[in-house]
Design a protein around this motif. Structure first.
Motif, PDB file in Angstrom:
ATOM      1  N   GLU A  77       0.830  -1.206   0.000  1.00  0.00           N
ATOM      2  CA  GLU A  77       0.000   0.000   0.000  1.00  0.00           C
ATOM      3  C   GLU A  77       0.868   1.261   0.000  1.00  0.00           C
ATOM      4  O   GLU A  77       0.588   2.217  -0.731  1.00  0.00           O
ATOM      5  CB  GLU A  77      -0.914   0.006   1.223  1.00  0.00           C
ATOM      6  CG  GLU A  77      -1.835   1.213   1.295  1.00  0.00           C
ATOM      7  CD  GLU A  77      -2.695   1.236   2.542  1.00  0.00           C
ATOM      8  OE1 GLU A  77      -3.546   2.144   2.656  1.00  0.00           O
ATOM      9  OE2 GLU A  77      -2.529   0.355   3.410  1.00  0.00           O
ATOM     10  N   ASP A  81       0.823   3.858  -3.088  1.00  0.00           N
ATOM     11  CA  ASP A  81       0.401   5.233  -2.817  1.00  0.00           C
ATOM     12  C   ASP A  81       1.472   6.234  -3.238  1.00  0.00           C
ATOM     13  O   ASP A  81       1.185   7.237  -3.910  1.00  0.00           O
ATOM     14  CB  ASP A  81       0.072   5.384  -1.335  1.00  0.00           C
ATOM     15  CG  ASP A  81      -0.335   6.801  -0.985  1.00  0.00           C
ATOM     16  OD1 ASP A  81      -1.399   7.252  -1.457  1.00  0.00           O
ATOM     17  OD2 ASP A  81       0.420   7.475  -0.244  1.00  0.00           O
ATOM     18  N   ARG A  85       2.069   9.237  -6.686  1.00  0.00           N
ATOM     19  CA  ARG A  85       2.260  10.670  -6.467  1.00  0.00           C
ATOM     20  C   ARG A  85       3.613  11.180  -6.967  1.00  0.00           C
ATOM     21  O   ARG A  85       3.706  12.214  -7.601  1.00  0.00           O
ATOM     22  CB  ARG A  85       2.103  10.992  -4.977  1.00  0.00           C
ATOM     23  CG  ARG A  85       0.670  10.800  -4.479  1.00  0.00           C
ATOM     24  CD  ARG A  85       0.487  11.226  -3.036  1.00  0.00           C
ATOM     25  NE  ARG A  85       1.162  10.300  -2.128  1.00  0.00           N
ATOM     26  CZ  ARG A  85       2.224  10.611  -1.395  1.00  0.00           C
ATOM     27  NH1 ARG A  85       2.752  11.807  -1.477  1.00  0.00           N
ATOM     28  NH2 ARG A  85       2.755   9.722  -0.581  1.00  0.00           N
TER      29      ARG A  85
END
Length: 452
Positions: A77, A81, A85
């Motif tokens: 995760e 994530d 970005r």
């Protein structure tokens, strides 16, 4: 998944094809990948699934890397994530870097805890080279002290500190200024003495070399030591040895560096193996499990030396990659979670493993020495328990091949290649763990004559 579970034709046809083709295209200088016919495509916890659908247990954590297990959901995760970005960035200030460094400082061993600065690198070799450079800058001295049986990397400065023959042969001359002293290998004491009656003679010898005239050691910048020797065979030295080395370094005026690339990050039952031995290093190099599924290595060095390093003298293009930083932060959160208590689990499982091996030793005299801390365990094999003549490396490889044919990956170690090391992920299922231990003991029994 249930594991190990392999077909009668393991390794399968797809694996044989990919392995065979890659063997012609990739350098033979890599280690396991050039000899192990295994092509994984998925991993979870302590289990690999290969491209032919076989399930294999990774009982070495990809050589001490995935301590929290392959593809831990929290790590996946964090990587996903962050990748959504920002990925690569200049090696400049980021919030991710600040968060991780604060966490590393707060959990470092005594002497470095909340009293260090951090340098990120790309591999254990890089970290060893970096710490040697930084120690020279910090002290204004040039020599580096390392130890027989030590492994710190395979290029440049790090290779000069490493002693393994296969890494050094046909590559000389190596960097000068490196002096090797005997490691506290009590099972094979270089002074033919016995601990504790010896009074830790190896520490006295090291002190004499560092602090008496006419030894050739006149301006040591650093003494670099593995608190538990990794490639050398998972050797656990007496605490007094490391404590006395600390005193010798202070007298000489050199920095004491703890190489925790392999022993660090929870697997010994403490976050840092250094913490078992009661000494405070001036610097610590880290890697492997700190990044886990992403590469991240580096140096923690006492804050007092920071101002002595030249500005801009150590640029590293991919150091501090934010995806690696995010993965490392997740690894820290998992490893230090008191509810999970993975380090306590490592201690307990390690004790259970040792107990089973000690029991097996009663009927298998080729088991010479059983040693380790937590889930960093090893067996050193001998032909004869009295002479301690090392078992031939070929016999160890034969035993490992049989384990692999049953779906278990373990790796060798030791100066003669006569040691097998066991370092599964700390999250390994108990049934998988004890199933593998039983398979290991059964395989040793089956190979008794070959080991002798």
């Amino acid at each position: 998944p249930e594991a190990p579970k392999v077909s009668d034709s393991f390794p399968g046809p797809k694996t044989v094809e990919v392995f065979g083709e890659l063997a012609k295209l990739e350098t033979p200088a890599i280690a396991l990948g050039s000899v192990l016919p295994f092509v994984p495509e998925e991993a979870k916890g302590a289990v690999f699934k290969d491209i032919d659908g076989n399930y294999v247990i990774d009982f070495c954590s990809c050589i001490s890397v995935v301590s929290v297990g392959h593809q831990h959901p929290k790590v996946v995760e964090a990587i996903s994530d962050q990748a959504g970005r920002m990925g690569h960035v200049f090696d400049i200030a980021t919030r991710e870097k600040l968060d991780l460094i604060k966490r590393m400082r707060a959990t470092a061993p005594e002497g470095l805890r909340d009293n260090c600065f951090v340098s990120f690198t790309l591999s254990g070799t890089d970290a060893a080279c970096a710490v040697a450079k930084q120690a020279r800058m910090a002290t204004g001295k040039g020599q580096v002290i390392a130890f027989t049986g030590g492994y710190h990397g395979v290029f440049g400065t790090a290779l000069a500190m490493t002693t393994g023959n296969r890494y050094r042969e046909d590559y000389g001359p190596l960097m000068g200024g490196v002096v090797h002293l005997p490691y506290a290998y009590c099972y094979r004491c270089p002074f033919s003495m016995e601990y504790p009656k010896c009074g830790v003679e190896c520490a006295k010898y090291a002190d004499s070399m560092l602090n008496q005239p006419y030894t050739g050691i006149t301006d040591a910048a650093a003494l670099i030591v593995e608190p538990v020797q990794g490639e050398g065979g998972f050797i656990v030295p007496p605490s007094e040895w490391l404590q006395q080395l600390r005193q010798s370094c202070e007298k000489h005026g050199c920095l004491m560096v703890s190489d925790e690339v392999q022993s660090g990050f929870g697997k010994t039952g403490k976050l840092w193996a250094t913490e078992h031995f009661g000494f405070e290093p001036d610097a610590l190099i880290f890697g492997k499990a700190v990044g886990g599924d992403q590469p991240l290595t580096g140096v923690m060095m006492r804050a007092e030396h920071r101002e002595k390093l030249a500005q801009g003298s150590q640029p590293v293009t991919f150091a501090g990659n934010v995806i690696s930083l995010a993965a490392s932060k997740a690894n820290y959160e998992i490893m230090t979670d008191p509810d999970l208590d993975l380090m306590g689990r490592a201690k307990k499982l390690g004790e259970e493993m040792q107990s089973i091996f000690v029991d097996a030793q009663k009927s298998i005299e080729q088991i010479g020495d059983i040693r380790g801390l937590g889930l960093m365990q090893a067996i050193e094999f001998v032909k004869d328990p009295d002479t301690k003549e090392p078992t031939d490396a070929g016999a160890i490889i034969g035993m490992m091949i049989e384990l692999f044919s049953k779906g278990v990956i373990v790796v060798p170690a030791g100066r003669w290649g006569n040691t097998v090391r066991f370092m599964p992920p700390l999250t390994i299922r108990r049934d998988h763990f004890f199933n593998v231990i039983e398979m290991v003991v059964d395989t040793i029994k089956a190979h008794k004559d070959a080991l002798a």
